[in-house]
Design an enzyme around this catalytic site. Sequence first.
Site, PDB file in Angstrom:
ATOM      1  N   GLY A 213      -0.720   8.047   1.368  1.00  0.00           N
ATOM      2  CA  GLY A 213      -0.364   8.043   2.955  1.00  0.00           C
ATOM      3  C   GLY A 213       0.833   7.713   3.304  1.00  0.00           C
TER       4      GLY A 213
ATOM      5  CE1 TYR B 192      -8.542   0.261   8.951  1.00  0.00           C
ATOM      6  CE2 TYR B 192      -9.142   1.418  11.170  1.00  0.00           C
ATOM      7  CZ  TYR B 192      -8.273   1.260  10.006  1.00  0.00           C
ATOM      8  OH  TYR B 192      -7.069   1.873  10.060  1.00  0.00           O
TER       9      TYR B 192
ATOM     10  N   GLY C 231       2.104   4.735   3.588  1.00  0.00           N
ATOM     11  CA  GLY C 231       3.247   3.893   2.879  1.00  0.00           C
ATOM     12  C   GLY C 231       4.025   4.778   1.896  1.00  0.00           C
TER      13      GLY C 231
ATOM     14  N   GLY D 174       0.825  -1.211   0.134  1.00  0.00           N
ATOM     15  CA  GLY D 174       0.007  -0.030   0.106  1.00  0.00           C
ATOM     16  C   GLY D 174       0.799   1.349   0.063  1.00  0.00           C
ATOM     17  CB  ALA D 175       4.116   2.025  -1.463  1.00  0.00           C
TER      18      ALA D 175
HETATM   19  P1  NAP Z   1      -4.137   5.336   2.684  1.00  0.00           P
HETATM   20  O1  NAP Z   1      -3.344   6.138   2.192  1.00  0.00           O
HETATM   21  O2  NAP Z   1      -5.823   4.962   2.225  1.00  0.00           O
HETATM   22  O3  NAP Z   1      -3.229   3.934   2.222  1.00  0.00           O
HETATM   23  C1  NAP Z   1      -3.791   2.496   2.169  1.00  0.00           C
HETATM   24  C2  NAP Z   1      -2.902   2.065   1.030  1.00  0.00           C
HETATM   25  O4  NAP Z   1      -3.396   0.525   1.158  1.00  0.00           O
HETATM   26  C3  NAP Z   1      -3.472   2.700  -0.461  1.00  0.00           C
HETATM   27  O5  NAP Z   1      -1.930   2.417  -1.099  1.00  0.00           O
HETATM   28  C4  NAP Z   1      -4.297   1.639  -0.686  1.00  0.00           C
HETATM   29  O6  NAP Z   1      -4.044   1.420  -2.481  1.00  0.00           O
HETATM   30  C5  NAP Z   1      -3.616   0.159  -0.204  1.00  0.00           C
HETATM   31  N1  NAP Z   1      -4.575  -0.740  -0.183  1.00  0.00           N
HETATM   32  C6  NAP Z   1      -5.940  -0.998   0.068  1.00  0.00           C
HETATM   33  N2  NAP Z   1      -6.472  -1.945  -0.306  1.00  0.00           N
HETATM   34  C7  NAP Z   1      -5.561  -2.727  -0.885  1.00  0.00           C
HETATM   35  C8  NAP Z   1      -5.445  -4.044  -1.546  1.00  0.00           C
HETATM   36  N3  NAP Z   1      -6.641  -4.992  -1.440  1.00  0.00           N
HETATM   37  N4  NAP Z   1      -4.496  -4.461  -2.083  1.00  0.00           N
HETATM   38  C9  NAP Z   1      -3.414  -3.599  -1.888  1.00  0.00           C
HETATM   39  N5  NAP Z   1      -3.122  -2.431  -1.652  1.00  0.00           N
HETATM   40  C10 NAP Z   1      -4.402  -2.008  -1.028  1.00  0.00           C
HETATM   41  O7  NAP Z   1      -4.218   5.252   4.219  1.00  0.00           O
HETATM   42  P2  NAP Z   1      -3.198   5.360   5.337  1.00  0.00           P
HETATM   43  O8  NAP Z   1      -3.956   6.277   6.213  1.00  0.00           O
HETATM   44  O9  NAP Z   1      -1.955   5.769   4.688  1.00  0.00           O
HETATM   45  O10 NAP Z   1      -3.170   3.837   6.136  1.00  0.00           O
HETATM   46  C11 NAP Z   1      -2.055   3.105   5.905  1.00  0.00           C
HETATM   47  C12 NAP Z   1      -1.829   2.415   7.196  1.00  0.00           C
HETATM   48  O11 NAP Z   1      -1.964   3.016   8.445  1.00  0.00           O
HETATM   49  C13 NAP Z   1      -2.859   1.452   7.547  1.00  0.00           C
HETATM   50  O12 NAP Z   1      -2.614   0.215   8.057  1.00  0.00           O
HETATM   51  C14 NAP Z   1      -3.882   2.086   8.536  1.00  0.00           C
HETATM   52  O13 NAP Z   1      -4.386   1.174   9.298  1.00  0.00           O
HETATM   53  C15 NAP Z   1      -2.745   2.732   9.350  1.00  0.00           C
HETATM   54  N6  NAP Z   1      -3.101   3.861  10.392  1.00  0.00           N
HETATM   55  C16 NAP Z   1      -3.533   5.025   9.634  1.00  0.00           C
HETATM   56  C17 NAP Z   1      -3.928   6.114  10.557  1.00  0.00           C
HETATM   57  C18 NAP Z   1      -4.341   7.480   9.890  1.00  0.00           C
HETATM   58  O14 NAP Z   1      -4.896   8.188  11.043  1.00  0.00           O
HETATM   59  N7  NAP Z   1      -4.623   7.685   8.587  1.00  0.00           N
HETATM   60  C19 NAP Z   1      -3.574   5.835  11.977  1.00  0.00           C
HETATM   61  C20 NAP Z   1      -3.107   4.850  12.642  1.00  0.00           C
HETATM   62  C21 NAP Z   1      -2.789   3.572  11.614  1.00  0.00           C
HETATM   63  P3  NAP Z   1      -4.947   2.238  -3.275  1.00  0.00           P
HETATM   64  O15 NAP Z   1      -4.378   3.486  -3.468  1.00  0.00           O
HETATM   65  O16 NAP Z   1      -5.093   1.478  -4.401  1.00  0.00           O
HETATM   66  O17 NAP Z   1      -6.362   2.559  -2.570  1.00  0.00           O
END
Ligand code: NAP
Length: 325
Positions: free
Chosen positions: A15, A194, A17, A11-12
């Site tokens: 966000g 989730y 990643g 998921g790079a």
């Molecule tokens: P994000 O920007 O939505 O990033 C999520 C990534 O996962 C995107 O690259 C997305 O790809 C990919 N993804 C989703 N479904 C997938 C699949 N089936 N196969 C492959 N890739 C897939 O969200 P983020 O906030 O950066 O989250 C990243 C991590 O941080 C997550 O594990 C989240 O639980 C954790 N986290 C986030 C927060 C927060 O406040 N945002 C806080 C704590 C922890 P697409 O671009 O194709 O959709």
Amino acid sequence: MTAQPVVIITGASSGVGLWTAKALADRGWLVIMACRDLAKAKAAAADVGIPETARRILHIDLGSQASVRAFAQEFHGLGLPLDALLLNAAVYLPRATEPVRSPEGYEISVATNYFGHFLLAHLLIDDLKAASGRHGGPARLITLGTVTANSEEFGGKVPIPAPADLGDLAGLAAGFQAPIGMIDGKPFKPGKAYKDSKLACMIMNREFHKRWGSTGVVFNTLYPGCVADTPLFRHTPPAFQKIFPWFQKNITKGYVSQPLAGERTAQVIADPAFAAQSGVHWSWGNRQKEGREAFAQKLSVRGTNDARNERLWDLTVKAVGLGKR
Ligand code: NAP
């Protein structure tokens, strides 16, 4: 074989990643961006200034076990070492009215965020063991946890729609196929699905550490802070997407920018200070303070019941089609 340290980041394409990929590329790592949308990943890498020589983009759909297996095979075909694996990708569908199903028939947020990563980690664990010590430090398997999955912390107690809780694993034990949508077998709540998937990831890390912590690989999770403006929240109501970042910036003070979240995650992957302990959940706290050091955050009883954690492991091994581990 490259002398460069190599990391796979799931998921790079956006966000945390994406910004972790940038921070590690800036440190001289070769980043394997494991993404489901290759064109989007390529554009995102260019946008943040990751040079083509510092990255490769490989396809993975973590919701599909066949795709996860194909990714591992493609990676192995490259003949590269693996110094770190970051399990980061996630999907959050808080407005789903019924479970969306993965190709294997599982609820999609558990299938993607937990099952897909559980399978991937097993397919690559021997690569991490083999690379450990290559750069004078251990190889690392790092997983994104979150505050809302840890009822030891205030954010983990929020009852909307319900705190993370895997219960007695009845849904998983019954096969986790339709109509079952929750690990605990109770009625479907998408936001809780989730949180449950993230709690399961944090438990997975503890079990990896217990089982393979003596092999020279370090297993840790982290909460980088509330990165309230990533596309993770794209399926929430539009008003929430406006208010939530403001609320986190001004009221809770939990907000962290995407570059800072990426930098923190990169530290957990690359910095010697984060290699001394394994089986730890790293946090910088819920109210951001400049210069605050990371600390090992305690997990709640919902994540530390050894008997249930082992049962979760065994049921997941079955769900992803692995032999006994
Ligand atoms: P994000 O920007 O939505 O990033 C999520 C990534 O996962 C995107 O690259 C997305 O790809 C990919 N993804 C989703 N479904 C997938 C699949 N089936 N196969 C492959 N890739 C897939 O969200 P983020 O906030 O950066 O989250 C990243 C991590 O941080 C997550 O594990 C989240 O639980 C954790 N986290 C986030 C927060 C927060 O406040 N945002 C806080 C704590 C922890 P697409 O671009 O194709 O959709």
